[in-house]
Design an enzyme around this catalytic site. Structure first.
Site, mmCIF file in Angstrom:
data_model
loop_
_atom_site.group_PDB
_atom_site.id
_atom_site.type_symbol
_atom_site.label_atom_id
_atom_site.label_comp_id
_atom_site.label_asym_id
_atom_site.label_seq_id
_atom_site.Cartn_x
_atom_site.Cartn_y
_atom_site.Cartn_z
ATOM 1 N N SER A 65 0.792 -1.232 0.000
ATOM 2 C CA SER A 65 0.000 0.000 0.000
ATOM 3 C C SER A 65 0.824 1.282 0.000
ATOM 4 O O SER A 65 0.263 2.378 -0.047
ATOM 5 C CB SER A 65 -0.953 0.015 1.195
ATOM 6 O OG SER A 65 -2.033 -0.875 0.970
ATOM 7 N N LYS A 68 0.015 3.794 -2.730
ATOM 8 C CA LYS A 68 -1.070 4.774 -2.635
ATOM 9 C C LYS A 68 -0.528 6.198 -2.618
ATOM 10 O O LYS A 68 -1.228 7.139 -2.989
ATOM 11 C CB LYS A 68 -1.931 4.479 -1.405
ATOM 12 C CG LYS A 68 -2.755 3.206 -1.585
ATOM 13 C CD LYS A 68 -3.363 2.691 -0.298
ATOM 14 C CE LYS A 68 -4.091 1.371 -0.558
ATOM 15 N NZ LYS A 68 -4.510 0.678 0.659
ATOM 16 N N SER A 129 -5.660 4.146 4.155
ATOM 17 C CA SER A 129 -5.222 2.994 3.361
ATOM 18 C C SER A 129 -6.374 2.158 2.816
ATOM 19 O O SER A 129 -6.307 0.921 2.781
ATOM 20 C CB SER A 129 -4.273 2.106 4.179
ATOM 21 O OG SER A 129 -3.420 1.375 3.342
ATOM 22 N N GLU A 165 -5.152 -3.252 -6.068
ATOM 23 C CA GLU A 165 -5.372 -3.967 -4.795
ATOM 24 C C GLU A 165 -6.173 -5.250 -4.998
ATOM 25 O O GLU A 165 -5.875 -6.281 -4.391
ATOM 26 C CB GLU A 165 -6.082 -3.048 -3.796
ATOM 27 C CG GLU A 165 -5.214 -1.943 -3.229
ATOM 28 C CD GLU A 165 -4.229 -2.432 -2.181
ATOM 29 O OE1 GLU A 165 -4.207 -3.650 -1.893
ATOM 30 O OE2 GLU A 165 -3.465 -1.612 -1.654
#
Length: 295
Positions: A65, A68, A129, A165
């Site tokens: 993550s 991001k 997140s 994701e």
């Protein structure tokens, strides 16, 4: 000898025994990671004073993550270009809110089929997140290829994004999106110096990174409680052999003197317990903080 001479000698001795060198910090960091069941990559840079240190800095590590942050840069660039706006509303379909993934947005809007501002979507994704928010943003800017192109345009070569994701639910796909600690530090420095986004969007992204609610026992735990930390975390689950593909934390730390240092920590192929892995990141952060506050 005069009293003044003794004072000078004492002062020099005190300073040299108190001040820490980068080689001593390197030794400390190597001690922290030496016996750990993980491959660890670290990159450290003082933004204002130019101190640098890396250990396994070219490690090709799964992003998780952390990407991001890269996605947010691409989104905010389109805002800078006038193609998107923080106040514009994005329609979130119920089918976009996948059940078997981390998503604060889904928890708060379980039925979907509603409008959220791009600002709200970015905050869910960067500060909390949110995996569903992440994939919506990837689609909004034109897919992984557009993000790849944008990050490469910033001079960052050691960066790969090919899956979102949802696709990373497959174990082998966890290793597809990669970067290195050194490349992350370089990108964070360019971002902080305003070399990627305009002033307002730079301040905006920095602030929502400060407001990150995840990873409080990771990098944040290695810093004094009120320290300003703009960071992005990332972690995979484990497979049937209790192997964790990655756990990462990267960020910009503000020092008491107003200066800043960047710390990028990536752990790959981990068999440590989660809490022990988190402590590795916290210990690395504390050692780095101690170095910069005592040098």
């Amino acid at each position: 000898m005069t009293k003044l001479f003794y004072i000078i000698i004492f002062s020099v001795f005190s300073f040299t025994s108190f001040a820490q060198t980068t080689s001593q910090l390197r030794e400390q960091l190597n001690e922290i990671i030496a016996s750990k069941n993980a491959t660890v990559g670290i990159s450290i840079k003082s933004i204002e004073d130019k101190d640098t240190l890396s250990i396994n800095g070219k490690l090709k590590a799964p992003l998780m993550s952390v990407f991001k942050f890269h996605i947010a840069l691409a989104v905010l660039n389109k805002i800078d270009e006038g193609r998107l706006s923080l106040t514009q509303e994005i329609f979130i379909k119920k089918k976009d809110l996948h059940e078997d993934t981390w998503s604060l947005m889904r928890e708060e809007y379980p039925n979907g089929n509603m409008n959220l501002t791009l600002d709200k979507l970015l905050r869910y994704t960067v500060s909390h997140s949110d995996n569903n928010g992440c994939d919506i943003l990837i689609n909004l800017v034109g897919g992984p290829k557009e993000i790849q192109k944008f990050i490469n345009k910033q001079g960052i070569k050691d960066f790969v994004i090919k899956v979102n994701e949802e696709q990373m639910k497959t174990w082998k796909n966890l290793y597809i999106n990669t970067t290195t600690p050194l490349a992350t530090t370089e990108l964070l420095e360019k971002f902080f110096k305003g070399e990627i986004l305009k002033e307002n969007t730079t301040k905006y992204l920095y602030q929502i990174m400060v407001e990150t609610s995840r990873g409080v026992t990771w990098m944040k735990a290695g810093l004094p409680e009120t320290t300003e930390l703009a960071h992005r975390t990332g972690m995979s689950g484990t497979n049937d052999n209790n192997l964790r593909a990655a756990m990462n934390d990267v960020g910009i730390v503000k020092l008491p003197n107003g200066k800043h240092f960047i710390l990028s920590v990536y752990l790959k192929d981990i068999t440590e317990k989660q809490e022990d892995t988190e402590k590795i990141i916290a210990d690395i952060t504390k050692a780095t903080w101690d170095y910069f506050t005592k040098k």
